[in-house]
Design an enzyme around this catalytic site. Structure first.
Site, short mmCIF file in Angstrom:
data_model
loop_
_atom_site.label_atom_id
_atom_site.label_comp_id
_atom_site.label_asym_id
_atom_site.label_seq_id
_atom_site.Cartn_x
_atom_site.Cartn_y
_atom_site.Cartn_z
N VAL A 94 -65.93 98.63 16.28
CA VAL A 94 -66.20 99.94 16.86
C VAL A 94 -67.64 99.96 17.36
O VAL A 94 -68.45 99.12 17.00
CB VAL A 94 -65.97 101.07 15.82
CG1 VAL A 94 -64.52 101.07 15.36
CG2 VAL A 94 -66.91 100.91 14.63
N GLU A 142 -57.08 92.82 13.87
CA GLU A 142 -56.90 93.50 12.59
C GLU A 142 -55.82 94.57 12.70
O GLU A 142 -55.75 95.31 13.69
CB GLU A 142 -58.24 94.14 12.21
CG GLU A 142 -58.27 94.94 10.94
CD GLU A 142 -59.66 95.53 10.68
OE1 GLU A 142 -59.84 96.13 9.60
OE2 GLU A 142 -60.55 95.41 11.55
N LYS A 167 -58.89 91.88 3.00
CA LYS A 167 -60.24 92.29 3.38
C LYS A 167 -61.04 92.72 2.15
O LYS A 167 -60.64 93.62 1.41
CB LYS A 167 -60.16 93.43 4.39
CG LYS A 167 -61.48 93.84 5.01
CD LYS A 167 -61.25 94.89 6.10
CE LYS A 167 -62.52 95.27 6.82
NZ LYS A 167 -62.27 96.28 7.88
N CYS A 176 -63.18 91.84 10.18
CA CYS A 176 -64.10 92.85 10.69
C CYS A 176 -65.37 92.97 9.85
O CYS A 176 -66.27 92.12 9.93
CB CYS A 176 -63.36 94.17 10.80
SG CYS A 176 -64.17 95.37 11.90
#
Length: 291
Positions: A180, A49, A120, A153
């Site tokens: 993350v 990304e 996205k 993501c």
């Protein structure tokens, strides 16, 4: 519509470490990794990304200064040249500028150039300060390799994302991502992101190739652990390391996502949907169904 083949292909999930604001160096590095993947036989490669710009922007002005139009920006031209040179298909995350709007996007590129883009849909945290939520739905692209869809993501946390792509005939979901750490993660267990994409692949009978980034950017760590998942839900490559650049490879036949979809003599996950109880396209009836 492209002629669809059913031969086995090699898919590469490219885990790399972009540097914030260093677009030219990031793109140069991404092309080096694409060349390496192609040299080892990859027909389809996935990059992370926002891998051309980095992720942790300090302001909308910074994001806008780094964003590029599609397909005329320098980044897409460089990736398209590499795809043409190596007869490669690739999916890569990019900071897109379209007029006054910015999007967290991915491009799908083949040997003949741009095939399409994905924006996205589900924005994460500070992304909402910089980007407009995606407005293209969940397109699926017919290519000579098979039917390719894309998520980015946080999209993977929404079962609807996978289901709508599967219902439009996706055989593989390519996921540029910047995962993350998740609060409460047991370091002895696989990452929550891995569990989510494995479950989604299994429950929709699609392959998934997720390419994450590594490193720490402006205090934000990223977890790596890229992986390639079979239509059964089990990994066929990875997870990759948590802290270094790495390329995963898996040789798969995308047609297996359709041909081997039956779990037993009675059950097939897409056919068994109770469309008398819930809408076939989950309220997105403008999307064509195919399964």
């Amino acid at each position: 519509m492209s002629k669809i083949t059913e031969a086995a292909i090699t898919v590469a999930a490219i885990q790399m470490e972009p540097k914030i604001g260093e677009t030219r160096a990031n793109v140069t590095r991404s092309v080096e990794l694409l060349e390496e993947a192609a040299e080892k036989g990859a027909s389809l490669a996935v990059l992370p990304e926002l891998c051309n710009t980095g992720y942790v922007f300090q302001s909308r002005a910074e994001a806008r200064a780094l964003a590029e139009p599609i397909p005329d920006g320098e980044t897409v031209r460089a990736w398209a040249a590499a795809a043409h040179r190596r007869q490669l298909h690739l999916v890569a995350g990019i900071t897109e500028r379209d007029g006054e709007k910015l999007f967290n996007s991915a491009v799908i590129i083949g040997p003949e150039g741009l095939i399409g883009r994905y924006r996205k849909v589900h924005l994460w945290a500070d992304e909402a300060l910089y980007f407009t939520p995606g407005d293209l739905g969940f397109p699926v692209f017919d290519t000579p390799l098979g039917r390719i869809g894309c998520h980015i993501c946080y999209d993977c946390w929404f079962p609807e994302s996978f289901r709508l792509a599967a219902l439009q005939g996706a055989e593989i979901l390519c996921v540029p991502t910047n995962w993350v750490p998740i609060p409460g993660q047991d370091p002895k267990r696989e990452a929550m992101a891995n569990i989510i994409v494995m479950g989604a692949a299994h429950s929709n009978s699609v392959f998934v190739a997720a390419a994450d980034r590594v490193g720490t950017e402006r205090g934000q760590p990223f977890i790596g652990q890229s992986l390639i998942v079979s239509h059964t839900g089990w990994p066929v490559a990875g997870p990759a390391s948590q802290d270094k650049e790495e390329i995963l490879y898996a040789t798969i036949n995308l047609a297996d996502a359709r041909r081997k979809r039956n779990w037993n003599a009675f059950n097939q996950v897409l056919r068994d949907r109770r469309t008398d109880v819930y809408g076939e396209m989950l309220g997105s009836d403008h999307m064509p169904g195919w399964y």
